[in-house]
Design an enzyme around this catalytic site. Structure first.
Site, PDB file in Angstrom:
ATOM      1  N   GLN A 130       0.821  -1.206   0.000  1.00 58.77           N
ATOM      2  CA  GLN A 130       0.000   0.000   0.000  1.00 58.77           C
ATOM      3  C   GLN A 130       0.854   1.254   0.000  1.00 58.77           C
ATOM      4  OE1 GLN A 130      -2.124  -0.069   3.766  1.00 58.77           O
ATOM      5  NE2 GLN A 130      -0.283  -0.730   4.817  1.00 58.77           N
TER       6      GLN A 130
ATOM      7  N   TYR B 247     -11.723   8.034  18.913  1.00 58.68           N
ATOM      8  CA  TYR B 247     -11.837   6.760  18.174  1.00 58.68           C
ATOM      9  C   TYR B 247     -11.213   5.632  18.988  1.00 58.68           C
ATOM     10  CZ  TYR B 247     -10.851   3.139  14.693  1.00 58.68           C
ATOM     11  OH  TYR B 247     -10.757   1.945  14.028  1.00 58.68           O
TER      12      TYR B 247
ATOM     13  N   ASP C 219      -0.907   1.956  13.892  1.00 58.42           N
ATOM     14  CA  ASP C 219      -0.514   3.299  14.333  1.00 58.42           C
ATOM     15  C   ASP C 219      -0.095   3.308  15.791  1.00 58.42           C
ATOM     16  OD1 ASP C 219      -3.115   3.646  15.926  1.00 58.42           O
ATOM     17  OD2 ASP C 219      -3.858   3.380  13.878  1.00 58.42           O
TER      18      ASP C 219
ATOM     19  N   GLU D  87      -0.099  -7.707  13.353  1.00 59.73           N
ATOM     20  CA  GLU D  87      -0.019  -6.525  12.515  1.00 59.73           C
ATOM     21  C   GLU D  87      -0.195  -6.670  11.025  1.00 59.73           C
ATOM     22  OE1 GLU D  87       0.161  -3.097  12.728  1.00 59.73           O
ATOM     23  OE2 GLU D  87      -0.794  -4.039  14.404  1.00 59.73           O
TER      24      GLU D  87
ATOM     25  N   ASP E 226       0.614 -12.621   9.517  1.00 54.84           N
ATOM     26  CA  ASP E 226      -0.755 -12.739   9.030  1.00 54.84           C
ATOM     27  C   ASP E 226      -1.642 -13.149  10.198  1.00 54.84           C
ATOM     28  OD1 ASP E 226      -3.166 -13.565   7.882  1.00 54.84           O
ATOM     29  OD2 ASP E 226      -2.194 -14.216   6.032  1.00 54.84           O
ATOM     30  N   CYS E 227      -2.655 -12.346  10.500  1.00 56.97           N
ATOM     31  CA  CYS E 227      -3.458 -12.595  11.691  1.00 56.97           C
ATOM     32  C   CYS E 227      -4.312 -13.853  11.586  1.00 56.97           C
ATOM     33  CB  CYS E 227      -4.345 -11.392  11.993  1.00 56.97           C
ATOM     34  SG  CYS E 227      -5.725 -11.161  10.877  1.00 56.97           S
TER      35      CYS E 227
ATOM     36  N   ASP F 122      -9.118  -3.833  14.669  1.00 52.82           N
ATOM     37  CA  ASP F 122      -8.930  -2.535  14.010  1.00 52.82           C
ATOM     38  C   ASP F 122      -8.380  -2.736  12.591  1.00 52.82           C
ATOM     39  OD1 ASP F 122      -9.056   0.288  14.026  1.00 52.82           O
ATOM     40  OD2 ASP F 122      -6.926   0.436  14.485  1.00 52.82           O
TER      41      ASP F 122
ATOM     42  N   TYR G 266     -12.015  12.540  10.825  1.00 49.31           N
ATOM     43  CA  TYR G 266     -12.913  11.967   9.816  1.00 49.31           C
ATOM     44  C   TYR G 266     -13.947  12.992   9.364  1.00 49.31           C
ATOM     45  CZ  TYR G 266     -11.240   7.271  11.150  1.00 49.31           C
ATOM     46  OH  TYR G 266     -10.483   6.158  11.412  1.00 49.31           O
TER      47      TYR G 266
ATOM     48  N   GLU H 147     -16.869  13.296  10.434  1.00 48.51           N
ATOM     49  CA  GLU H 147     -18.157  12.611  10.325  1.00 48.51           C
ATOM     50  C   GLU H 147     -18.357  11.741  11.563  1.00 48.51           C
ATOM     51  OE1 GLU H 147     -18.069   9.978   6.931  1.00 48.51           O
ATOM     52  OE2 GLU H 147     -15.969   9.556   7.240  1.00 48.51           O
TER      53      GLU H 147
END
Length: 368
Positions: free
Chosen positions: A137, A166, A190, A209, A250-251, A271, A346, A348
């Site tokens: 990404q 949040y 984060d 993660e 990989d979770c 999350d 956000y 919103e």
């Protein structure tokens, strides 16, 4: 943008505006609209480019584009002259006039990011702190005067320094006792959830993660460790602490291993990803992923355990309803409730804390 109540003779309106364009030394090109009103473009000095569109239903739009360094006062004078002329030509029949702020295209710092329900928001971003492509990404961390540093993954605003609401919401809104408990965090690259959870004196936190569907990878951790310290504090400086460990794995295999081993947790906080906004074919894999994570998470909860996750923008009621329907497809019956919070960056409302669910004597599920 002008709108008037009744159709008028638009050719005469256009002729009335041409004197202004001539004064500005702008060259007109008329385009064929096949009977759908009037369309013309005007090119002037200093690279100015104007699009005039007259719609047959009574709407006139003027889009003026200017180059960097153009005289803003002259641009405003041109728009003021056009607005004044239109009001004169239409003899008070204008119902509404709306002038929108200028969009800055191609700037070194991109200030425009969409909300979850597709509305464009202009942020007060003034500099880029981090902009890297991982194997999965694009990762950006931008600075906003209002919200602090903002983490953006693949064009999606994830979290800002301002967004403690949040983090608090997805952890139970301050209503949970984490002291001495075992916690599993899925995602959260984060470091915000981990940093807040460590303060609550848990027995052990495991943060996983990465996943095959949504990538919160090592480069996210690296960027946030440097540029999101108001959010993560010092917890990302090392991947292992006195009461936590971070697994960059990989979770899904990790969850499956925990199920096989019979390992359980008091809290699972997901999350990883928001609720998809549609059931289009390209979203099928995301829905399947969410169902898989839900099912595996329930299986590693203790009898009194709780599961927390995010939802999506509160305006996306259909998507949230579809998500709630997934709860009926889990390996055990669930009930739930939800809570909506305002996440500052956000801009919103966001269901981020509690779809609180009771797993029949097996535990409870909380899905924001």
């Amino acid at each position: 943008m002008f709108s008037w109540r009744h159709w008028t003779d638009y050719p005469s309106t256009v002729r009335g505006l041409q004197s202004i364009f001539q004064e500005q030394e702008m060259t007109e090109t008329v385009h064929d609209t096949e009977g759908h009103g009037y369309l013309a473009t005007f090119i002037g000095k200093n690279g100015r480019f104007l699009i005039l569109r007259v719609h047959s239903h009574g709407l006139v739009t003027l889009d003026l584009q200017c180059c960097e360094g153009d005289n803003i006062a002259q641009v405003d004078n041109l728009l003021n002259a056009l607005e004044k002329k239109m009001k004169s030509l239409l003899h008070g029949n204008i119902r509404r006039v709306k002038r929108l702020p200028a969009l800055t295209r191609g700037a070194a710092v991109d200030r425009y990011w969409p909300t979850a329900d597709g509305r464009l928001v202009e942020y007060d971003i003034d500099r880029v702190l981090y902009d890297e492509d991982s194997a999965y990404q694009n990762i950006k961390i931008l600075h906003s005067q209002q919200f602090g540093n903002i983490l953006i993954l693949n064009g999606d605003v994830n979290l800002a320094d301002s967004d403690l609401p949040y983090t608090q919401a997805i952890m139970g809104g301050g209503k949970e006792n984490y002291a001495g408990k075992e916690v599993l965090i899925l995602g959260g690259g984060d470091g915000g959830i981990l940093a807040e959870a460590v303060k609550l004196k848990p027995k052990m936190i495991t943060m996983v993660e990465i996943s095959f569907n949504v990538y919160i990878d090592q480069m996210v951790i690296d960027g946030c460790r440097t540029h999101m310290r108001k959010t993560c504090g010092t917890v990302l400086d090392n991947l292992k602490g006195d009461c936590y460990q971070v697994l960059v794995e990989d979770c899904v295999p990790v969850l499956r291993k925990y199920v096989e081993e019979g390992k359980t947790f008091d809290y699972v906080i997901n999350d990883l990803t928001a609720v998809p906004i549609s059931t289009a074919p390209e979203e099928d894999s995301t829905w399947e992923f969410l169902r898989l994570i839900l099912d595996l998470s329930i299986k590693v909860l203790r009898p009194t355990g709780k599961y927390f996750t995010q939802g999506n923008c509160a305006n996306l009621t259909e998507a949230l309803t579809l998500y709630e329907e997934q709860l009926g497809r889990l390996s055990c019956p669930v009930d739930f409730s939800k809570e909506v919070v305002c996440v500052p960056s956000y801009m919103e409302l966001y269901p981020c804390n509690s779809y609180r669910a009771l797993l029949m004597s097996e535990g409870s599920l909380v899905l924001p």
